[in-house]
Design a protein around this motif. Structure first.
Motif, PDB file in Angstrom:
ATOM      1  N   GLU A   6      77.274  62.671  41.728  1.00  0.00           N
ATOM      2  CA  GLU A   6      78.627  61.862  40.896  1.00  0.00           C
ATOM      3  C   GLU A   6      80.123  63.272  42.299  1.00  0.00           C
ATOM      4  O   GLU A   6      80.577  62.629  41.843  1.00  0.00           O
ATOM      5  CB  GLU A   6      78.919  62.910  39.759  1.00  0.00           C
ATOM      6  CG  GLU A   6      77.867  62.402  38.439  1.00  0.00           C
ATOM      7  CD  GLU A   6      78.771  61.221  38.320  1.00  0.00           C
ATOM      8  OE1 GLU A   6      80.256  60.401  38.587  1.00  0.00           O
ATOM      9  OE2 GLU A   6      78.035  60.072  38.037  1.00  0.00           O
ATOM     10  N   ASN A   7      79.095  64.133  42.626  1.00  0.00           N
ATOM     11  CA  ASN A   7      80.512  64.884  43.692  1.00  0.00           C
ATOM     12  C   ASN A   7      79.138  64.755  44.758  1.00  0.00           C
ATOM     13  O   ASN A   7      78.166  65.770  44.699  1.00  0.00           O
ATOM     14  CB  ASN A   7      80.090  66.007  43.540  1.00  0.00           C
ATOM     15  CG  ASN A   7      81.403  66.989  43.473  1.00  0.00           C
ATOM     16  OD1 ASN A   7      81.579  66.989  44.773  1.00  0.00           O
ATOM     17  ND2 ASN A   7      81.425  68.201  43.157  1.00  0.00           N
ATOM     18  N   VAL A   9      80.157  66.396  47.367  1.00  0.00           N
ATOM     19  CA  VAL A   9      79.879  67.588  47.720  1.00  0.00           C
ATOM     20  C   VAL A   9      78.950  68.301  48.122  1.00  0.00           C
ATOM     21  O   VAL A   9      78.031  68.827  48.597  1.00  0.00           O
ATOM     22  CB  VAL A   9      81.825  68.494  47.210  1.00  0.00           C
ATOM     23  CG1 VAL A   9      81.415  70.157  48.026  1.00  0.00           C
ATOM     24  CG2 VAL A   9      82.795  68.027  48.323  1.00  0.00           C
ATOM     25  N   LYS A  10      78.715  68.943  46.277  1.00  0.00           N
ATOM     26  CA  LYS A  10      77.344  69.290  46.193  1.00  0.00           C
ATOM     27  C   LYS A  10      75.675  68.491  46.358  1.00  0.00           C
ATOM     28  O   LYS A  10      75.517  68.927  47.087  1.00  0.00           O
ATOM     29  CB  LYS A  10      77.468  69.450  44.911  1.00  0.00           C
ATOM     30  CG  LYS A  10      78.686  70.235  44.183  1.00  0.00           C
ATOM     31  CD  LYS A  10      78.378  70.427  42.501  1.00  0.00           C
ATOM     32  CE  LYS A  10      79.202  71.338  41.940  1.00  0.00           C
ATOM     33  NZ  LYS A  10      79.014  72.126  41.017  1.00  0.00           N
TER      34      LYS A  10
END
Length: 124
Positions: A6-7, A9-10
């Motif tokens: 979903e992210n 960045v992570k």
């Protein structure tokens, strides 16, 4: 894997690696880079096609991608990040792919610009 993320960045350590600014000439590129160097106390780095202020700002002299410039996003797994973005409709411009000596991808641009900026991924 890409469907579950979903992210980015992570998942990929996605971060702004640098901002690219298009200049009309080598002289203008140097002037703009000098201003950023003075503003932020960054070291200059001149390459055959651009002038960097540290690693944060790249000023391209007459050959930069994007109407206004470009934004480089660093990732820790460029192949996985490419797949993730492609699954969301952001096609890779294969003609832009730059390779490291070992054949791995150093950087690659998306086909689509955002607000006049070309966007590329680069491997950390």
């Amino acid at each position: 894997m890409s469907e579950q993320i979903e992210n980015p960045v992570k998942a990929f350590g996605l971060h702004v690696a640098h901002v690219g600014i298009n200049a009309a000439s080598p002289e203008e590129a140097q002037q703009v880079a000098d201003l950023f160097q003075a503003l932020m106390g960054l070291e200059p780095n001149v390459t055959p096609v651009s002038v960097f202020a540290g690693t944060l700002v790249e000023v391209m002299s007459g050959c930069g991608r994007g109407e206004k410039g470009h934004i480089g996003f660093g990732v820790n797994d460029i192949a996985a990040a490419e797949k993730w973005f492609a699954a969301r409709g952001f096609e890779i411009n294969e003609d832009s792919r730059a390779l490291n000596p070992d054949g791995s991808t150093k950087l690659v641009y998306f086909k689509r610009q955002i607000a006049g900026f070309a966007i590329h991924l680069c491997q950390d």
